[in-house]
Design a protein around this motif. Structure first.
Motif, PDB file in Angstrom:
ATOM      1  N   PRO A   6    -100.648  37.373-110.286  1.00  0.00           N
ATOM      2  CA  PRO A   6    -101.607  38.721-109.894  1.00  0.00           C
ATOM      3  C   PRO A   6    -102.623  38.426-110.745  1.00  0.00           C
ATOM      4  N   ASP A   7    -102.145  38.330-112.354  1.00  0.00           N
ATOM      5  CA  ASP A   7    -102.579  38.055-113.382  1.00  0.00           C
ATOM      6  C   ASP A   7    -103.564  37.180-113.827  1.00  0.00           C
ATOM      7  N   MET A   8    -102.791  35.972-113.258  1.00  0.00           N
ATOM      8  CA  MET A   8    -103.824  34.082-112.892  1.00  0.00           C
ATOM      9  C   MET A   8    -104.614  34.488-111.901  1.00  0.00           C
ATOM     10  N   VAL A   9    -104.229  35.267-111.547  1.00  0.00           N
ATOM     11  CA  VAL A   9    -105.550  34.988-110.080  1.00  0.00           C
ATOM     12  C   VAL A   9    -106.468  35.791-110.441  1.00  0.00           C
ATOM     13  N   ALA A  10    -106.458  37.349-111.055  1.00  0.00           N
ATOM     14  CA  ALA A  10    -107.329  38.074-111.939  1.00  0.00           C
ATOM     15  C   ALA A  10    -108.509  37.192-113.196  1.00  0.00           C
ATOM     16  N   LYS A  11    -108.132  36.068-113.641  1.00  0.00           N
ATOM     17  CA  LYS A  11    -107.836  35.413-114.494  1.00  0.00           C
ATOM     18  C   LYS A  11    -108.892  34.411-113.986  1.00  0.00           C
ATOM     19  N   ARG A  12    -109.139  33.607-112.919  1.00  0.00           N
ATOM     20  CA  ARG A  12    -109.689  32.983-112.066  1.00  0.00           C
ATOM     21  C   ARG A  12    -110.712  34.034-111.557  1.00  0.00           C
ATOM     22  N   VAL A  13    -110.427  35.542-110.768  1.00  0.00           N
ATOM     23  CA  VAL A  13    -111.423  35.444-110.273  1.00  0.00           C
ATOM     24  C   VAL A  13    -112.841  36.608-111.550  1.00  0.00           C
ATOM     25  N   ARG A  14    -112.139  36.429-112.650  1.00  0.00           N
ATOM     26  CA  ARG A  14    -112.988  36.887-113.808  1.00  0.00           C
ATOM     27  C   ARG A  14    -113.898  35.930-113.997  1.00  0.00           C
ATOM     28  N   ARG A  15    -113.855  34.653-114.164  1.00  0.00           N
ATOM     29  CA  ARG A  15    -114.507  33.045-113.822  1.00  0.00           C
ATOM     30  C   ARG A  15    -115.682  33.334-113.221  1.00  0.00           C
ATOM     31  N   TYR A  16    -115.724  33.172-111.700  1.00  0.00           N
ATOM     32  CA  TYR A  16    -116.276  33.332-110.831  1.00  0.00           C
ATOM     33  C   TYR A  16    -117.262  34.695-110.752  1.00  0.00           C
ATOM     34  N   ARG A  17    -116.861  36.029-111.295  1.00  0.00           N
ATOM     35  CA  ARG A  17    -118.090  36.828-111.948  1.00  0.00           C
ATOM     36  C   ARG A  17    -118.655  36.432-112.702  1.00  0.00           C
ATOM     37  N   ASP A  18    -118.410  36.132-114.103  1.00  0.00           N
ATOM     38  CA  ASP A  18    -118.827  35.532-114.751  1.00  0.00           C
ATOM     39  C   ASP A  18    -119.748  34.469-114.580  1.00  0.00           C
ATOM     40  N   ALA A  19    -119.773  34.187-113.600  1.00  0.00           N
ATOM     41  CA  ALA A  19    -120.562  32.224-113.043  1.00  0.00           C
ATOM     42  C   ALA A  19    -121.253  33.052-111.853  1.00  0.00           C
ATOM     43  N   GLY A  20    -121.375  34.397-112.384  1.00  0.00           N
ATOM     44  CA  GLY A  20    -122.584  34.996-110.515  1.00  0.00           C
ATOM     45  C   GLY A  20    -122.121  34.663-109.308  1.00  0.00           C
ATOM     46  N   ILE A  21    -120.699  34.907-109.009  1.00  0.00           N
ATOM     47  CA  ILE A  21    -119.958  34.523-107.573  1.00  0.00           C
ATOM     48  C   ILE A  21    -120.399  35.520-107.560  1.00  0.00           C
ATOM     49  N   GLU A  22    -120.822  36.616-106.126  1.00  0.00           N
ATOM     50  CA  GLU A  22    -120.356  38.056-105.394  1.00  0.00           C
ATOM     51  C   GLU A  22    -120.093  37.326-104.485  1.00  0.00           C
ATOM     52  N   THR A  23    -119.577  36.834-104.084  1.00  0.00           N
ATOM     53  CA  THR A  23    -118.292  37.650-102.523  1.00  0.00           C
ATOM     54  C   THR A  23    -117.538  36.100-102.460  1.00  0.00           C
ATOM     55  N   LEU A  24    -115.721  35.845-102.709  1.00  0.00           N
ATOM     56  CA  LEU A  24    -115.117  34.816-102.378  1.00  0.00           C
ATOM     57  C   LEU A  24    -114.903  35.593-101.091  1.00  0.00           C
ATOM     58  N   GLN A  25    -115.074  34.184-100.270  1.00  0.00           N
ATOM     59  CA  GLN A  25    -114.531  34.356 -99.142  1.00  0.00           C
ATOM     60  C   GLN A  25    -112.648  33.249 -98.904  1.00  0.00           C
ATOM     61  N   ALA A  26    -112.137  34.884 -98.708  1.00  0.00           N
ATOM     62  CA  ALA A  26    -110.911  34.136 -99.125  1.00  0.00           C
ATOM     63  C   ALA A  26    -110.038  32.964 -97.980  1.00  0.00           C
ATOM     64  N   LYS A  27    -109.378  32.107 -98.092  1.00  0.00           N
ATOM     65  CA  LYS A  27    -108.558  31.357 -96.683  1.00  0.00           C
ATOM     66  C   LYS A  27    -107.206  31.671 -97.071  1.00  0.00           C
ATOM     67  N   VAL A  28    -106.801  32.603 -96.500  1.00  0.00           N
ATOM     68  CA  VAL A  28    -105.037  32.765 -96.423  1.00  0.00           C
ATOM     69  C   VAL A  28    -104.440  32.033 -95.795  1.00  0.00           C
ATOM     70  N   GLY A  29    -103.100  31.641 -95.359  1.00  0.00           N
ATOM     71  CA  GLY A  29    -102.356  31.369 -94.759  1.00  0.00           C
ATOM     72  C   GLY A  29    -100.708  31.807 -94.635  1.00  0.00           C
ATOM     73  N   GLY A  30     -99.759  31.664 -93.824  1.00  0.00           N
ATOM     74  CA  GLY A  30     -98.861  31.880 -93.688  1.00  0.00           C
ATOM     75  C   GLY A  30     -98.429  32.850 -92.392  1.00  0.00           C
ATOM     76  N   PRO A  31     -97.754  33.834 -91.953  1.00  0.00           N
ATOM     77  CA  PRO A  31     -97.513  34.861 -90.644  1.00  0.00           C
ATOM     78  C   PRO A  31     -98.656  36.056 -91.528  1.00  0.00           C
ATOM     79  N   LEU A  32     -98.641  37.042 -89.712  1.00  0.00           N
ATOM     80  CA  LEU A  32     -99.928  37.796 -90.021  1.00  0.00           C
ATOM     81  C   LEU A  32     -99.837  38.443 -90.927  1.00  0.00           C
ATOM     82  N   GLN A  33     -98.719  39.397 -91.261  1.00  0.00           N
ATOM     83  CA  GLN A  33     -98.711  40.699 -92.619  1.00  0.00           C
ATOM     84  C   GLN A  33     -98.751  40.039 -93.427  1.00  0.00           C
TER      85      GLN A  33
END
Length: 348
Positions: free
Chosen positions: A299-326
């Protein structure tokens, strides 16, 4: 920032995932279109199963339908969904357009400009008369300008362009309501955004008037080592994109990575792939291409990257997730929480 989700196909699990993502706070669902299912039919079904989430094509291939037919389909989904459609448009490439749809891949920028103009005219209830470089309506003969039988669409349908090349990025800034990016590293955001800004100047507006959307694979891992391993795996997966998507002279992804400083790497990967040395090609893809274009790790690694996107001006992250439904649902829940936390922080 907002979180969108990507959904392909329409199994019952897919529908449940979108319904749960809406409940968790995801603001949009993006349905792709390649050479399997189309994008708009699943969105029409999801319109009946959801109530607030925006329904986005990610992307519709320009040229696969006439602009008038695209207008009709888009207006139908917009009416059935209560105004929740986002129309993401892309030019695709010659292998898909000529090999699958059987239409020439000519003047893609002109086709994009004309298509957006025509969809806006039709949806606004205007008579369809258009003299463009790619489309001319009506054609010579007995045809005449026709007005849609359907009422004007309210609200207007937002249109996003999926673009990577400089001229396409400039067109996005000039005429689109939003940008759907790819092959993007926040550290090199200006490679993309400077071209969009130039287009905005030509269109008499600023980049703040566009919504910037970035597709990202999302994987949470128990430790940093696992996160780095995920980055290596995603880098390996880019070998197909670099080596097989397009031609030696025309691969939009390779051009984007080259502009971000990886020209020698992508050239080597392309040559290895074309020589049939697929494992070597995968190993040659730089780690950063897999890690920095996605959200991977603790979670800390992901949060660091999210901050990078936010600071770059990205407003929406389109999440591609895999695995079972839950697992997919849990990943979206965790990402939404992180994005809300980062959004509440002061910008640097």
């Amino acid at each position: 920032m907002q979180v969108g989700v990507s959904a392909s196909g329409l199994t019952e699990d897919d529908v449940t995932f979108v319904v749960e993502a809406e409940r968790l706070g995801a603001t949009s669902v993006w349905v792709p279109e390649a050479w399997g299912y189309d994008a708009l039919t699943p969105l029409a079904y999801l319109a009946a199963r959801t109530s607030t989430i925006r329904l986005a094509t990610g992307i519709v291939q320009v040229g696969a339908r006439s602009p008038a037919m695209l207008s009709m389909q888009a207006m139908s989904v917009q009416a059935m969904s209560g105004g929740r459609l986002l129309l993401g448009l892309g030019s695709s490439g010659p292998r898909v357009m000529e090999g699958w749809h059987g239409v020439p891949f000519e003047r893609p920028l002109a086709a994009m400009r004309d298509t957006i103009d025509i969809v806006r005219k039709v949806a606004a209830g205007e008579r369809l008369v258009h003299d463009g470089r790619a489309y001319r309506l009506p054609l010579h003969g007995e045809g005449r300008g026709i007005r849609s039988m359907a009422p004007p669409t309210e609200p207007p349908i937002p249109m996003f362009i999926a673009s990577l090349g400089p001229k396409s990025l400039e067109l996005t800034g000039e005429i689109a309501d939003g940008w759907l990016g790819n092959a993007f590293m926040a550290e090199h955001a200006d490679v993309f955004l400077d071209a969009i800004r130039a287009g905005c100047v030509r269109g008499g507006r600023t980049i703040d008037e566009l919504e910037l959307v970035m597709p990202v694979a999302v994987e949470f891992t128990p430790d940093e080592a696992s996160g780095e391993a995920a980055g290596r795996r995603h880098a390996d997966g880019y070998a197909f994109t670099i080596g097989a998507m397009g031609t030696a002279d025309q691969n939009f992804y390779n051009r984007a990575f080259t502009e971000q400083g990886y020209g020698d790497d992508v050239a080597a990967v392309y040559d290895l792939w074309q020589a049939g040395r697929r494992e070597e090609a995968a190993a040659r893809v730089p780690f950063d291409i897999g890690f920095k274009t996605n959200l991977l790790g603790t979670p800390d690694m992901v949060a660091k990257r999210v901050r990078r996107y936010r600071d770059a001006g990205i407003e929406t992250l389109q999440a591609k997730v895999g695995g079972p439904l839950q697992e997919r649902i849990d990943t979206v829940a965790q990402l939404v929480e992180i994005v809300h936390e980062v959004s509440a922080e002061p910008t640097s």
